[in-house]
Design an enzyme around this catalytic site. Sequence first.
Site, short mmCIF file in Angstrom:
data_model
loop_
_atom_site.label_atom_id
_atom_site.label_comp_id
_atom_site.label_asym_id
_atom_site.label_seq_id
_atom_site.Cartn_x
_atom_site.Cartn_y
_atom_site.Cartn_z
N HIS A 84 -29.80 10.30 30.64
CA HIS A 84 -30.70 10.66 31.58
C HIS A 84 -29.96 10.76 33.03
CE1 HIS A 84 -34.04 11.01 34.09
NE2 HIS A 84 -34.27 9.68 34.46
N CYS A 97 -39.48 9.77 32.25
CA CYS A 97 -38.15 10.36 32.36
C CYS A 97 -37.69 10.21 30.87
CB CYS A 97 -36.98 9.48 33.03
SG CYS A 97 -37.64 9.78 34.82
N ASN A 107 -32.14 13.66 40.22
CA ASN A 107 -32.92 13.08 38.82
C ASN A 107 -34.40 14.04 38.59
OD1 ASN A 107 -34.60 11.87 37.16
ND2 ASN A 107 -34.72 9.73 38.16
O1 UT7 Z 1 -35.76 8.42 36.36
C1 UT7 Z 1 -36.46 6.95 36.45
C2 UT7 Z 1 -35.59 5.92 36.40
N1 UT7 Z 1 -35.08 5.54 37.66
C3 UT7 Z 1 -33.85 5.09 37.67
O2 UT7 Z 1 -33.13 5.11 36.97
C4 UT7 Z 1 -33.34 4.42 39.12
C5 UT7 Z 1 -32.74 3.12 38.92
N2 UT7 Z 1 -32.62 2.64 40.22
C6 UT7 Z 1 -31.45 2.99 41.09
O3 UT7 Z 1 -30.71 4.21 40.56
C7 UT7 Z 1 -30.85 2.09 42.09
O4 UT7 Z 1 -31.63 1.06 42.40
C8 UT7 Z 1 -31.23 3.02 43.69
C9 UT7 Z 1 -30.49 4.10 43.65
C10 UT7 Z 1 -32.99 3.42 43.57
C11 UT7 Z 1 -30.89 2.09 44.80
O5 UT7 Z 1 -29.84 1.57 44.73
P1 UT7 Z 1 -29.19 -0.09 44.97
O6 UT7 Z 1 -27.77 -0.03 44.75
O7 UT7 Z 1 -30.26 -0.73 43.65
O8 UT7 Z 1 -29.66 -0.35 46.20
P2 UT7 Z 1 -30.86 -1.58 46.37
O9 UT7 Z 1 -32.22 -1.13 46.53
O10 UT7 Z 1 -30.17 -2.78 45.99
O11 UT7 Z 1 -30.48 -1.60 48.13
C12 UT7 Z 1 -29.17 -1.89 48.59
C13 UT7 Z 1 -29.20 -1.66 50.36
C14 UT7 Z 1 -30.37 -2.56 50.58
O12 UT7 Z 1 -29.90 -2.85 52.02
P3 UT7 Z 1 -29.58 -4.56 52.37
O13 UT7 Z 1 -30.90 -5.28 51.89
O14 UT7 Z 1 -28.27 -4.72 51.53
O15 UT7 Z 1 -29.00 -4.60 53.65
C15 UT7 Z 1 -31.53 -1.35 51.20
O16 UT7 Z 1 -32.19 -1.77 52.11
O17 UT7 Z 1 -29.40 -0.41 50.61
C16 UT7 Z 1 -30.63 -0.34 51.57
N3 UT7 Z 1 -31.21 0.95 51.07
C17 UT7 Z 1 -31.05 1.99 51.67
N4 UT7 Z 1 -30.13 2.37 52.72
C18 UT7 Z 1 -29.89 3.80 53.13
C19 UT7 Z 1 -32.18 1.17 50.17
N5 UT7 Z 1 -32.49 2.58 50.03
C20 UT7 Z 1 -31.70 3.10 51.04
C21 UT7 Z 1 -31.67 4.61 51.37
N6 UT7 Z 1 -30.53 4.74 52.49
N7 UT7 Z 1 -32.32 5.30 50.89
#
Ligand code: UT7
Length: 336
Positions: A256, A119, A286
Amino acid sequence: MTGTPETAAQGVVVAGIGHALPPRVVTNAELAQHLDTSDEWIRTRTGIRQRHVVDPGTATSDLAVEAGARALASAGMQAVDLVVLATTTPDHPCPASAPAVSSRLGLGAVPAFDLNAVCSGFVYGLAVTTGMLRSGAAGSALLIGVDTFSTIVDPADRATAFLFGDGAGAVVLRAEPGGCGILDVELGSDGGLQQLIQVRSGGSRQPISADPADGFFAMQGQAVYRHAVAHMTASTATVLSRVGWSVRDVDWFVGHQANRRILEATAARLGIPAERTLVNLDRVGNTAAASIPIALAEAAAAGDLRAGHKLAVAAFGGGATWGSAALVWPELPPSG
Ligand code: UT7
C-alpha cells in the site's frame, strides 16, 4: 449471477486492468503555500512529490467508472457477473456507489456492493471476489479500488493534508479452471486500534456534528506507521508460506502506497530488495483503496509487470485492517 460447475479447483485470474487519475496535480510546493510544511519535509518523510486531486463536482463514482471501463476494455469484456467497489469515500453515505457504477458501465442487473476496509479495501475486495468466483457464485467480477480522500481531509491539517491523493484502479477477475492467478489472500483486523484512523461524525455513534472538524479524516500517524510495518510484514510472510514461496521467488512486492519509508521498512524486514518493491507514491500520493491497483496498472503499462511474475501484495488501513495476497501476473494486451 452465472455460476460455473467446477467449484473445487477453480482458479481465478486477472483478465484486465485499468486506472484513472483526476487531471489536476497538486505539488508539495503548492500545498506549502497554505500549510505549515515544506516540499523537503514531505519528500523526506514520505517520498511523495505530488498528488492528483478531483475538482469540485467530480465524485468517487466518476473515477470508478473511468477505471472500470479501462479494465473492461483491457479484458476485452463488456459484461461481468459482479461489481465490488472498495471505498471509504462513496458518493453518498447511503446508498452504496457500486450499483451506480455498474449501471453507468452498462453492466445490467448484476450484484454490486461497496466494501469498506479503508486502505486495505482492495486486498479485502480481492478476497471477497476471489471467494465468490471460486465458489461458482460468479464467473467474472469487476473489482474497483477508489477513493477521493481530498473530499474528507482537512486542507489545514498538516498531519494528514499532504499524504493523500485521489484515484481509482480496477481489475477484471475471471474464474478459469486450472487458472493460476490469485493464489491466496490473508486478512486480519484489530478493532482495538480503530481510534488511530477515524472520521468522528456522520455515523450512528456521532451523527453529523455542528463542528465541521469532526467530519474530517483524523489520523495518529506514528502509531499507524508502526502497526502498518508490523502487520504488512507478518501478513505477507504468512501468505508467502501458505503458497510455498520464499522471498527469493517474489518478483515484485506491491505494498500500500502510504509512505516510502513504510514500504522500505516492510520490504527490508521481509528480505525483499528495494529494486523489487513497486513505488509510485512519489507521483500519486496515498490513494487509499486505489493505491495497489493504480500501482499495478501503472507498472503493467510500463512493462515492469510481465506474464508469470510472482507478486506479493500487502496493505494496512483504518479499522485497523490489513491483508496480503500472492498472485501470478497474467499475459495482458497493452493497456490503453
Ligand atoms: O493509508 C492509511 C495508513 N496511513 C499511513 O500509513 C500513514 C502512516 N504514518 C506516516 O506515514 C507518518 O507518521 C507521517 C508521514 C504521517 C508523519 O511522519 P513522521 O515521521 O511520523 O512525523 P512525526 O509525526 O513524528 O513528526 C515529526 C516532526 C514533528 O516535529 P518535532 O516535534 O520533531 O519538532 C512534527 O511537528 O515533523 C513535524 N511535522 C511536520 N513538519 C512539516 C508533522 N507534520 C509536518 C508537516 N510538515 N506536514
